[in-house]
Every structure is written in C-alpha cells, then in structure tokens.
Motif scaffolding. Structure first.
Motif, short mmCIF file in Angstrom:
data_model
loop_
_atom_site.label_atom_id
_atom_site.label_comp_id
_atom_site.label_asym_id
_atom_site.label_seq_id
_atom_site.Cartn_x
_atom_site.Cartn_y
_atom_site.Cartn_z
N ASP A 61 35.25 51.76 39.24
CA ASP A 61 36.13 50.62 38.20
C ASP A 61 35.27 49.61 37.92
O ASP A 61 34.81 49.26 36.41
N SER A 62 34.91 49.00 38.96
CA SER A 62 34.21 47.49 38.74
C SER A 62 32.07 48.04 38.17
O SER A 62 32.09 46.71 37.80
N GLN A 63 32.17 49.08 38.18
CA GLN A 63 30.70 49.01 37.90
C GLN A 63 30.80 50.06 37.17
O GLN A 63 29.96 50.19 37.07
N THR A 64 31.28 50.19 36.05
CA THR A 64 32.09 51.50 35.30
C THR A 64 31.38 50.75 33.50
O THR A 64 31.72 49.72 33.79
N GLU A 97 39.69 42.79 44.75
CA GLU A 97 40.51 42.84 44.10
C GLU A 97 41.81 42.40 43.32
O GLU A 97 43.01 42.27 42.01
N TRP A 98 42.54 41.87 44.67
CA TRP A 98 43.60 40.95 44.71
C TRP A 98 44.39 39.57 43.59
O TRP A 98 44.44 39.17 42.95
N ILE A 99 42.58 39.30 44.84
CA ILE A 99 42.24 36.93 43.68
C ILE A 99 41.92 38.15 41.67
O ILE A 99 42.10 36.79 41.24
N GLN A 100 41.08 38.89 41.59
CA GLN A 100 40.48 38.59 40.34
C GLN A 100 41.70 39.50 39.35
O GLN A 100 40.95 39.14 37.72
N ARG A 101 42.53 41.18 40.31
CA ARG A 101 43.25 41.72 38.61
C ARG A 101 44.60 41.74 39.36
O ARG A 101 45.30 42.41 38.52
#
Length: 295
Positions: free
Chosen positions: A221-224, A261-265
């Motif tokens: 997902d992060s590199q899409t 993923e927890w920190i950013q999203r």
C-alpha cells in the motif's frame, strides 16, 4: 468424544493454539471463554509489570518459572513427551523481546496476547507457545478433564498430586492438588485431557504468515502509485518477498512495519491479521486428528 485421545507414551504432534481458544470464545463457547479470560488476564498482568520498572523482576518470573505441562502429552521433542526443559531460557527471550518494545508500552498496547508473541520473538516454536498456553489455563483444563471423567466412567482418576497453576488473584505461580486420570503407563503418570477444537498441527498466527499477509500488504500500500490512466500501480507481493531488506530478518520487518503503520495511520496490523486468520479458521476434523496422531 470431545477430548483429544492421545498417545500416552510418546509425542503427539498437535499443539494447544491460543488463537483457537480466542476463536471459540468469540463464538460464545463457555469453556473457551473461561480459558481465554485466563490468557488475557495473564498477559495483562505482564504488561502492568512491564510498565513498572520496580516490578520487572516479577514480570520476567511469570515467563521463566512456568513448568512444561507434560500431562497433556502434546508437542514434539527428541526424547518422548517429556519435552526439553527449556522454559527458563524461552521465558528470558520473551521478556527481552517485550520489555522495551513500543508495541507493549503504548497506552493501548498492540502486542498484548500470548498468540502475538511468535511474530516478535525469535525461535519461539509451536511447542513453547502451546506449553505456555497450557500452563496458564491448566486449571481450566483440569475442570474440562474432570467433566469428561464424569461423562465417561471408563476414565479412572489416579491419586491426588500437586500441579503448578497460575494464581490470578495472588499474581504468582502456585500449586494445587488434583486427582487426574491415570495415563495407564508403568509409572502411573497423570493425564490432562484437552478439547479437540483448540488444538492444531501448527499455530495459526505465525511470524511468516503475519509477514506475508498484513505486513507486506502494508508495504504494498505504501508503495502504490497512480499511473497516467488514473489506475493504481502496486508492486506485487512476490516481488516484495524477494527484497533483502524485507526478507532477511522477518521479525525485525514485522516490528518495524507494525510500529510504522500504527504511528502513521493508526492501523493495527495484528488486529487485521487476527481477522484474516479467523476468516480462514476451520477446526481439525476427527480424520485429520487421527492422521496427525498416527492412529
């Protein structure tokens, strides 16, 4: 018959799976609900001690002082059902992995259950998670065993003996005296019965499964990106599995991306994985159990 009919004199390559207990508890099964509460209470107490530096020694002792529950006859070793006696070393490694782990220390912990440990602790085998789970819920397994003995008069109880149990109220490992079925061996050893629906041939939540499903999914997902036609372009999971920075240390990758993923999203990848595992959950049927036990 609700219990696992095991070999009494050798290994039985099945394991008590805490994810199976959670799944049955979610379905409202009374015994599993009680067992799952014991598991959650145990790990909640570890987290409380972990967050209090003055109680770190007590917290570590919860993981290092449990004895392998040989009475279930489950697991795998080179020397029969008696196991390898590695509980202290395993407990020390678990404590080292969680003591300063941000996933345990945040206000609402993400790494908060026994079933989460294999994703973040090196070389934590099916055996060891099954051993720890069985010891934590030992008194629940005793209650199940005695209930089965009542239903099946052919199950005869041996002499009362002392067994290690977790005392939730006191917060310590303690002992209780129970009369368990006689395994029928020459040494007159006790046998602890285990519900069939909470065993599996492996742990459903595994480090590699976690890495390949939610973790690599998050990387994907992060590199899409969005192509010129307005459609998303994502790297394939297969290409990600070949990347050295993601595959060389799977548990480190699990840790980094779970935190990220927890920190950013504010996305909890462990909860996603639980949902994925539960969606594919199917208990072993009797034929599969017999095949696994070599009966």
């Amino acid at each position: 018959m609700d219990f696992l009919d095991v070999h009494v004199d050798k290994d039985n390559r099945l394991y008590v799976d805490p994810s199976a207990i959670r799944y049955a508890a979610k379905a409202g099964e009374p015994w599993a609900t009680s067992a799952y509460r014991a598991l959650t209470d145990f790990f909640d107490e570890i987290l409380r001690r972990l967050k209090n530096a003055s109680r770190h020694r007590d917290g570590e002792s919860m993981l290092t002082e449990f004895h392998e529950p040989r009475e279930t006859r489950l697991g795998m070793s080179k020397f029969g059902y008696d196991g390898s006696g590695a509980s202290r070393e395993i407990g020390e490694r678990i404590w080292a992995a969680i003591k300063d782990n941000p996933l345990c220390l945040i206000e609402v912990p993400i790494l908060k259950r026994v079933e989460h440990l294999p994703m973040f602790v090196d070389d934590l085998s099916n055996d060891r998670v099954s051993d720890l789970t069985s010891r934590i819920i030992f008194d629940k397994l005793v209650a199940f065993t005695l209930d089965q003995a009542t239903k099946h008069p052919s199950i005869t109880l041996g002499e009362p003996m002392e067994f290690q149990v977790w005392d939730t109220a006191a917060g310590v490992w303690s002992t209780k005296t129970y009369a368990l079925p006689d395994a029928g061996t020459a040494k007159q050893e006790p046998l602890l019965l285990v519900p069939k629906h909470v065993v599996f041939h492996s742990l459903r939540m595994s480090n590699r499964g976690y890495w390949s499903v939610p973790v690599l999914g998050a990387v994907q997902d992060s590199q899409t990106t969005i192509g010129g036609n307005g459609k998303p372009i994502a790297p394939s999971k297969e290409s990600l599995k070949d990347r050295d920075d993601l595959k060389d240390n799977i548990r480190e990758t699990n840790q980094q991306w779970t935190e990220r993923e927890w920190i950013q999203r504010r996305t909890n990848l462990l909860e996603r994985y639980e949902e994925f595992v539960d969606g594919k959950f199917t208990p072993l049927d009797d034929d599969e159990i017999l095949n696994r036990l070599g009966l």
